[in-house]
Design a protein around this motif. Structure first.
Motif: not given
Length: 846
Positions: A143-147, A153-158, A167-171, A186-195
């Motif tokens: 899961s990611i959030w983008v500027g 837009k929400p639901g897009d795959r990046v 890796r493939e992420y979902t907006v 932007v992603m959650d702290l735990a997701a960023a540590q994993y990536a």
């Protein structure tokens, strides 16, 4: 009113009647003002208003906590347990590359649950449209959030490239990225540590402290609660450090932009001198009718101010246009050599406009003062006597040559002085003194050269060459100014060409020692001075076991802050370095002796720029913050390095792992067994790296890429020099035209006495050619002297590099040939004007 009418008829109307000469002078001033304005605007946008990309979504925090290699995650718990109402925002910071577009964006890991709870609208650093999504997608590492400027837009795959993984992420949402924030992912702290494989640590902790105590008090309180290697500092300190580092880069570019104005000052001096000579009869008449010396002085200063004002007004929009291109070049240089950044907007504000106008008008009026003052001092009876003024110039040439020698000695003394506040001010002074000394020596050079070679030129090129050489010697005042203007531009072109050529040759030799491996491998994506994505340790081990690989060198790089300046910290495998590298140390010691002192010891080697910035030398002790500790290291030696102006520290990999236990390398240097073909091993490595996003360079490819970045870095320098030369060539064209108009009686008399049109044209073209030769000779001599100051004084004191002097003969010869050809071609139009003169009308005037 009467004075304004007199000014119009005596000064303005002749300018209108000669549109070509007037236009050339105005355009030269416009270009000079435009270059100064463009570099000022671009420098402010790319460096002066520098904002690190990692300051995106930083909010209104007061303090930040950092540590080399990352802040231990337990520090967040320590801060939360303190009895203070602190707002704590841990962050993971790096870069991600969108696979489809290849664009690089800041990657931020935030505590989305805390951010989603929201602060008030004024203080929030990250606003989610649907705060409940943070909890909804908790544990979903895709899961990611983008500027919103990314256009998603929400639901897009990046698909994102992070380190060496795609890796493939979902907006999941979009946030507003205005107010100076860079477009970020932007992603959650735990997701960023994993990536990023950064478990157990974060890159920064941002803090908002209550206003019950000063920031200094909060720093002391929090520092006491944290390990010694963890630093508490005011928020935005990293940006301030980088601005300080960029100051020398911006300062040198700004001074270089003034060269076009210096050349323009020569041309204004020449223009006003020509005006004085051409209006000598009018000066005598108005003085005889009662005009004061002040009136004459004001008239000619007014003429120069008119030129300057029109030129400056034209230079403003031209400078704004040029700034757009300049900021792209400067931003690319900042990105490649210094730090990832977001350039500010180009703002043509009142301050920049006023500065450009003052500089343009001020330089023009100042350069016109001397000929204007001389015009005001001429008695009415002598106003008609042109020969007396030329005789005075001829008499003064010996005196001026003596002054030139004194200024040259002063330049030599100034070049030996140390820097002041990390700026080579005495080096700049030495450069200015040499330029002035050259200008003073030009009249003697022109007079002696023309007298010595007039007879020889006549034999080779005919009587026209004899007349041309004697004409240049006779009109010494104007000729010397023209030669001075063009030679100054050629000198700066020569000096900068030698400096860049010497630097390029030094880098080539350095790469021969520092890049001995057959192949190099790093994570995919754009390279930058402060970006150090890592490779999977498993991939490095897998490549090391390949049958065709003799050995590999694992290099790991970190960004650290040392004494308020950014620096690089690297670790290497000494076993490989001692076997394959031939490093060059300031002490002259062998590579094996120096590196032997680093093995499993608290000893380091530092780069020359680092040693010069921080006044460190062999045998000194430096204290480095590594992880949560501060450790003292002995400086075993100082090595030559041209990879970064930031400065770097190098230690044994085993020593680094004791303090920063992260085995992931930033890149690999791969040495191939002698009996195995390179392409065979490369194919094996590509197969082993399947599933990893990496770039593989051969030794030749890496050197070519390094030189491409080098050449791009100096593109703006070449552009500035080209403008200065263009201004000088336009000045030559305008001045030759003025000489033709001023000598119309002489040229008409030649035609009346039987000179053919071709002979008159040849006369003017030979004069242009002689001016070009004199300027080239003087410019190369002055340029050589200036290059010594640039290479051994200004460059060393600004950036800390030792450069080996080198003559880029082919480049210089081609550039000088182009400039000389342009100078000769500049005589075409004045020659055609001379040919079109009616000899009957001219003789009738006599």
């Amino acid at each position: 009113m009467a004075r304004l009418l007199l000014f119009y008829r005596l000064m303005v109307r002749p300018l209108i009647e000669e549109p070509v000469r007037t236009s050339l002078t105005v355009l030269a001033i416009a270009l000079g003002v435009a270059v100064v304005l463009a570099i000022d605007l671009a420098g402010t946008a790319a460096a002066g208003s520098f904002r690190s990309s990692m300051e995106t979504l930083a909010g209104d925090n007061d303090l930040e906590i950092i540590a080399s290699g990352g802040v231990p995650e337990r520090a967040v718990g320590t801060l939360s347990a303190l009895p203070y109402p602190l707002r704590i925002s841990p962050r993971i910071e790096d870069y991600a590359i969108e696979a489809n577009t290849k664009h690089s964006f800041p990657l931020l890991g935030l505590d989305l649950i805390a951010e989603g709870e929201g602060h008030d609208d004024i203080t929030s650093s990250f606003r989610m449209e649907r705060p409940q999504d943070a909890l909804k997608y908790l544990g979903r590492y895709d899961s990611i959030w983008v500027g919103q400027s990314l256009g998603r837009k929400p639901g897009d795959r990046v698909t994102l490239l992070i380190n060496d993984q795609a890796r493939e992420y979902t907006v999941r949402g979009v946030y507003p990225d205005a107010n100076g924030n860079a477009a970020a992912i932007v992603m959650d702290l735990a997701a960023a540590q994993y990536a990023l494989n950064r478990y157990g640590r974060v890159d920064r902790i941002l803090l908002k402290a209550p206003s019950t105590a000063s920031l200094e008090q909060w720093q002391r309180r929090l520092q006491e609660a944290l390990p010694p290697g963890v630093e508490v500092r005011t928020a935005g300190t990293g940006t301030i450090e980088n601005r300080r580092m960029l100051a020398a880069f911006r300062w040198n570019l700004r001074l270089l932009s003034y060269i076009a104005l210096v050349v323009g000052a020569f041309l204004i001096y020449n223009t006003i001198s020509v005006s004085v000579v051409r209006r000598r009869a009018e000066i005598g008449i108005v003085r005889a009718l009662g005009a004061s010396r002040g009136t004459v002085l004001a008239a000619f200063l007014g003429e120069s101010a008119t030129f300057a004002l029109i030129g400056a007004l034209l230079g403003l929009p031209l400078g704004r246009l040029m700034a757009s291109g300049a900021v792209r070049l400067m931003s690319a240089t900042v990105e490649a050599l210094y730090v990832s950044s977001t350039p500010g907007a180009i703002e043509l504000n009142a301050g920049a406009v006023l500065t450009a106008m003052i500089i343009g008008v001020g330089v023009s009026v100042a350069s016109a003062y001397s000929p204007a003052r001389e015009a005001s001092l001429v008695p009415p009876v002598e106003a008609m006597a042109r020969g007396r003024r030329e005789y005075a110039a001829r008499v003064h040439k010996t005196r001026d040559l003596f002054y030139a020698v004194l200024l040259g000695i002063g330049a030599a003394v100034a070049s030996r002085a140390p820097a002041i506040a990390a700026k080579p001010l005495f080096g700049y002074l030495a450069t200015l003194l040499l330029i002035v000394a050259s200008a003073l020596a030009i009249p003697a050079l022109v007079d002696v050269t023309m007298r010595l070679f007039a007879h020889l030129l006549g034999k080779i090129l005919g009587v026209e060459a004899t007349l041309a050489s004697r004409s240049l010697s006779a009109s010494l005042r104007r000729t010397s100014v023209l030669v001075g203007a063009l030679s100054t531009a050629i000198a700066m072109m020569t000096a900068v060409g030698i400096m860049v050529g010497s630097f390029r040759q030094t880098v080539l030799l350095w790469m021969g020692d520092q890049l001995p491996a057959d192949l190099y491998l790093r994570p995919a994506g754009e390279a930058a001075a402060d970006r150090h994505p890592t490779l999977s340790p498993e991939l490095a081990d897998k490549i090391a076991r390949l049958p065709g690989v003799a050995t590999i060198d694992r290099l790991r790089e970190y960004e650290i802050s040392y004494e308020g300046m950014p620096a690089g910290l690297g670790s290497v495998e000494l076993r490989v370095l001692r076997s394959y590298h031939k490093a060059d140390f300031l002490s002259g010691r062998s590579t094996s002796d120096v590196l032997g002192e680093l093995r499993d010891a608290n000893a380091v080697i530092v780069s020359e720029p680092f040693a010069n910035k921080h006044r460190v030398q062999r045998g000194d002790t430096i204290t480095l913050p590594l992880g949560d500790t501060k450790t003292a290291f002995r400086v075993a030696d100082v090595f030559y390095d041209y990879s970064s102006e930031r400065g770097g520290i190098l230690m044994d990999r085993n020593t680094a792992l004791r303090y920063l236990p992260d085995p992931a390398p930033s890149n690999l240097a791969i040495y191939i067994s002698p009996d195995v073909p390179l392409e065979t091993v490369r194919a094996e490595i590509e197969q082993a790296a399947a599933g990893h996003s990496v770039l593989i360079f051969s030794n030749r490819d890496l050197r070519g890429e390094a030189l491409r970045i080098f050449d791009r870095t100096f593109a703006i320098t070449y552009a500035l020099e080209a403008v200065a030369v263009l201004v000088a060539v336009m000045g030559v064209a305008g001045a030759l035209l003025a000489l033709v108009i001023d000598r119309r009686r002489e040229l008409g008399l030649l035609r009346f006495l039987g000179a053919a049109s071709a002979q008159v044209r040849k006369l003017i073209m030979v004069e242009a050619g002689l001016l070009g030769l004199l300027a080239t000779f003087a410019g190369v001599a002055l340029g050589f002297a200036l290059s010594l100051i640039l290479v051994f004084v200004i460059n060393k004191q600004s950036f800390g590099w030792t450069i080996r002097f080198h003559w880029p003969v082919a480049v210089l010869l081609s550039a000088l040939a182009v400039v000389y050809a342009a100078t000769v071609l500049a005589g075409l139009y004045p020659a055609n004007v001379a040919v079109r003169l009616n000899p009957i009308e001219v003789v009738h005037e006599e």
